[in-house]
Motif scaffolding. Structure first.
Motif, mmCIF file in Angstrom:
data_model
loop_
_atom_site.group_PDB
_atom_site.id
_atom_site.type_symbol
_atom_site.label_atom_id
_atom_site.label_comp_id
_atom_site.label_asym_id
_atom_site.label_seq_id
_atom_site.Cartn_x
_atom_site.Cartn_y
_atom_site.Cartn_z
ATOM 1 N N ALA A 96 0.826 -1.208 0.000
ATOM 2 C CA ALA A 96 0.000 0.000 0.000
ATOM 3 C C ALA A 96 0.858 1.255 0.000
ATOM 4 C CB ALA A 96 -0.929 -0.001 1.212
ATOM 5 N N ASP A 97 1.967 1.233 0.744
ATOM 6 C CA ASP A 97 2.843 2.403 0.807
ATOM 7 C C ASP A 97 3.402 2.745 -0.575
ATOM 8 O OD1 ASP A 97 4.468 4.372 2.453
ATOM 9 O OD2 ASP A 97 6.062 3.245 1.467
ATOM 10 N N ALA A 98 3.855 1.717 -1.302
ATOM 11 C CA ALA A 98 4.413 1.953 -2.638
ATOM 12 C C ALA A 98 3.330 2.396 -3.611
ATOM 13 C CB ALA A 98 5.087 0.676 -3.143
ATOM 14 N N GLN A 99 2.137 1.788 -3.488
ATOM 15 C CA GLN A 99 1.046 2.150 -4.386
ATOM 16 C C GLN A 99 0.552 3.563 -4.116
ATOM 17 O OE1 GLN A 99 -0.655 -0.654 -6.677
ATOM 18 N NE2 GLN A 99 -0.365 1.338 -7.590
ATOM 19 N N GLY A 100 0.447 3.906 -2.827
ATOM 20 C CA GLY A 100 -0.086 5.222 -2.460
ATOM 21 C C GLY A 100 0.770 6.384 -2.905
ATOM 22 N N LYS A 101 2.057 6.139 -3.113
ATOM 23 C CA LYS A 101 2.960 7.228 -3.520
ATOM 24 C C LYS A 101 2.604 7.787 -4.898
ATOM 25 C CE LYS A 101 6.878 5.728 -0.691
ATOM 26 N NZ LYS A 101 8.229 5.119 -0.672
ATOM 27 N N ILE A 102 1.813 7.032 -5.649
ATOM 28 C CA ILE A 102 1.377 7.519 -6.963
ATOM 29 C C ILE A 102 0.646 8.844 -6.824
ATOM 30 C CG2 ILE A 102 -0.219 7.046 -8.874
ATOM 31 C CD1 ILE A 102 0.393 4.043 -8.386
ATOM 32 N N ALA A 103 -0.200 8.957 -5.785
ATOM 33 C CA ALA A 103 -0.983 10.188 -5.595
ATOM 34 C C ALA A 103 -0.077 11.392 -5.438
ATOM 35 C CB ALA A 103 -1.913 10.037 -4.406
ATOM 36 N N ALA A 104 0.973 11.240 -4.621
ATOM 37 C CA ALA A 104 1.903 12.352 -4.410
ATOM 38 C C ALA A 104 2.638 12.689 -5.705
ATOM 39 C CB ALA A 104 2.900 11.994 -3.314
ATOM 40 N N ALA A 105 3.014 11.662 -6.472
ATOM 41 C CA ALA A 105 3.728 11.894 -7.733
ATOM 42 C C ALA A 105 2.853 12.646 -8.729
ATOM 43 C CB ALA A 105 4.173 10.557 -8.324
ATOM 44 N N ILE A 106 1.558 12.332 -8.729
ATOM 45 C CA ILE A 106 0.628 13.024 -9.640
ATOM 46 C C ILE A 106 0.533 14.499 -9.279
ATOM 47 C CG2 ILE A 106 -1.809 13.215 -10.319
ATOM 48 C CD1 ILE A 106 -1.938 10.136 -10.002
ATOM 49 N N GLU A 454 0.430 10.163 4.373
ATOM 50 C CA GLU A 454 0.953 8.831 4.693
ATOM 51 C C GLU A 454 0.365 7.856 3.664
ATOM 52 O OE1 GLU A 454 0.616 7.677 8.804
ATOM 53 O OE2 GLU A 454 0.566 9.784 9.430
ATOM 54 N N PRO A 455 1.120 7.577 2.596
ATOM 55 C CA PRO A 455 0.575 6.759 1.495
ATOM 56 C C PRO A 455 0.146 5.368 1.923
ATOM 57 C CG PRO A 455 2.948 7.056 1.255
ATOM 58 C CD PRO A 455 2.498 7.989 2.331
ATOM 59 N N GLY A 456 0.777 4.810 2.962
ATOM 60 C CA GLY A 456 0.432 3.471 3.401
ATOM 61 C C GLY A 456 -0.968 3.351 3.950
#
Length: 550
Positions: A96-106, A454-456
């Motif tokens: 989830a942490d790795a997947q959630g980082k997509i939002a911040a990158a966008i 907190e992307p996780g």
């Protein structure tokens, strides 16, 4: 983690296995791998068939290959599970942490999210309207105006250097008939039988006389009317297209090809390539050497260049302006042009499979009140772009025309296209964007700041589903550009809007009443903001607005 990032991770794992001698792959590893979302979410977040592709080259069964790769991938902290299915498919679950980082990158990329360097270095000429300046733009032009402009935006987003070009057919018999029609109308005489009979001709003639009362007394009044009408009609076409959010970098005059000796220059170049010959006192191009059904006349008996000569000169002009790829968007009645245009490229010494592309668009029908619209109030025999925009609106018309493959016939219903219901695709996507904007406004009213993420915490199935959809956007844009299919953007937007609504129905974003603002609220608001960015960027690629309120 985006599909592209995961593909890179898999390639790195394979490289390690090769470097340490665990694997030997005949011909080496590929430069790129494909990672996709499985149709069944229960199979994992992503899937790859790399073991099926490389197993035999590694001298082992695909499943054995998959087991070696799975063991190596399992050591990556960004991956929570790797499962092998069937003969060797690999299903992967991402943390989830790795997947959630997509939002911040966008959010960091903003309006640039979705762009790539896929087509970097390609200089493309995109000609998507070719029209006579003798009357209003019609339904066929309208489809190409929407699709061509969207394709240009998609190609640019994929890194290409694109020039949008309008080919003005301002030479030949049609121009003379146009001038004769205006002149007759101004004199109060019947328009010639083979002339232009729309009401707009009389309006245009009156305007020309009003702006130049002495024009009827000039030596060559018919030519004067032709030129005055040409400029007024071209200006009106430009204005209509601007209102339709379709812009061109170049308005190329066919007449200019002949005035600047473009045809003789092209003939000299083609003669050097050895594909011209003389017969029956005419000059021919041997296009049958390159799949055309018959050879084509360039210069008629008597010395008059054909329209085909203009086509050849125009193509050569484009290539000499430095374009690597010349894309033509042509109507349904131009199927015969495909082989002859490709033959021109081949006869000019180019690669007809690379330097020239021809897209053929099928016919469009417009329904209003259950009846097909065939006649125009002003043009007489055609439905005009201006009338279509007036009936349907810019956003619904552009979106709907872009939503379907151009090689499919299309029937549009004005009432259905403009209804504000979830069954209407353009409304569905725009409403999702407006709903996202509303959530963010409500958050601002509550004083919630997106200062921590907190992307996780984005671990719910619906959150992961939406994140994976957002991660696919750059790949969708790149594929749409490579395949020349902007309709892929519309279908992606509808799918992503659906995933957002499901997420919102399952995951409470804002705190209720006196509830404290928790990190999960901020995480979900970050996801909301990222989704809004992606929908806005996608709509912009189609030339459609992203409303903040509806």
């Amino acid at each position: 983690m985006t599909p592209e990032q995961l593909a890179t991770t898999i390639l790195q794992a394979l490289t390690t296995l090769v470097d340490d001698g665990t694997l030997t792959v005949e011909g080496g590893l590929p430069a790129e791998l494909k990672v996709e979302r499985p149709k069944n979410p229960e199979h994992g977040d992503y899937a790859t068939n790399v073991a099926m592709q490389l197993g035999k080259k590694a001298g082992m069964a695909p499943r054995q290959f998959a087991e070696l790769l799975a063991a190596r991938l399992s050591d990556d902290p960004a991956i929570t599970a790797v499962e092998i299915a069937g003969p060797g498919f690999i299903n992967i679950r991402v943390a989830a942490d790795a997947q959630g980082k997509i939002a911040a990158a966008i959010l960091e990329a903003g309006q640039q999210y979705g762009s790539s360097a896929t087509l970097k270095g390609q200089k493309i000429n995109l000609e998507f309207i070719s029209a006579n300046p003798t009357g209003p733009l019609h339904l066929g032009h309208t489809r190409w105006a929407a699709v061509g402009d969207a394709l240009a935006r998609v190609l640019i987003a994929a890194g290409a250097d694109v020039t949008r070009e309008f080919y003005v057919n301002d030479r030949g018999a049609q121009m003379e008939k146009f001038g004769a029609s205006l002149y007759a109308s101004a004199k109060g005489e019947p328009v010639p039988e083979d002339g232009y009979h729309g009401e707009y001709i009389h309006d245009l003639a009156k305007r020309i006389v009003a702006e130049n009362p002495e024009i009827l007394n000039t030596n060559d009044a018919q030519t004067a009317f032709r030129e005055a009408g040409y400029q007024l009609q071209l200006t009106e076409q430009q204005s209509q297209l601007d209102h339709f959010r379709t812009s061109f970098d170049v308005w190329f005059s066919e007449r200019s090809l002949h005035e600047q000796n473009g045809v003789p220059h092209a003939i000299d170049k083609l003669r050097e390539q050895g594909h011209l010959y003389e017969a029956d006192e005419a000059l021919w191009m041997r296009t049958t050497d390159f799949t055309d059904d018959k050879d084509r006349v360039l210069i008629r008996t008597g010395g008059e260049p054909t329209y085909f000569a203009s086509d050849a000169a125009y193509y050569i002009n484009k290539r000499e302006r430095g374009f690597d790829v010349c894309i033509y968007l042509l109507g349904a009645d131009h199927h015969g042009y495909v082989n002859r245009l490709k033959a021109i490229a081949a006869c000019a010494g180019d690669d007809p499979e690379h330097n020239i592309e021809i897209l053929i668009g099928q016919l469009v029908k417009i329904l209003k009140g259950g009846e097909e619209m065939k006649l125009s109030k002003r043009a007489g025999t055609i439905v005009t772009l201006a009338e279509l925009v007036e009936e349907g609106g810019v956003d619904p018309l552009r979106y709907t025309l872009c939503r379907y493959p151009v090689d499919s016939p299309l029937t549009l219903d004005i009432e259905e296209m403009t209804r504000q219901v979830s069954e209407n695709p353009v409304y569905y996507v725009q409403y999702a964007h407006a709903r996202l904007a509303s959530i963010l406004r409500n958050a601002a009213d509550l004083g919630i700041k997106l200062d921590e993420f907190e992307p996780g915490l984005l671990s719910h199935d619906r959150e992961g589903d939406l994140l994976r959809a957002l991660a696919e956007f750059p790949g969708v844009v790149a594929t749409a550009a490579e395949l020349r299919e902007p309709h892929r953007i519309a279908r992606y937007l509808e799918d992503t809007a659906s995933r957002f609504h499901k997420f919102y129905d399952s995951c409470r974003v804002l705190p209720r009443g006196d509830e404290e603002v928790e990190p999960v609220h901020k995480a979900r608001l970050t996801l909301v903001s990222a989704t809004k960015t992606v929908l806005a960027n996608g709509l912009d690629l189609l030339g459609v607005s992203a409303p903040e309120r509806m």
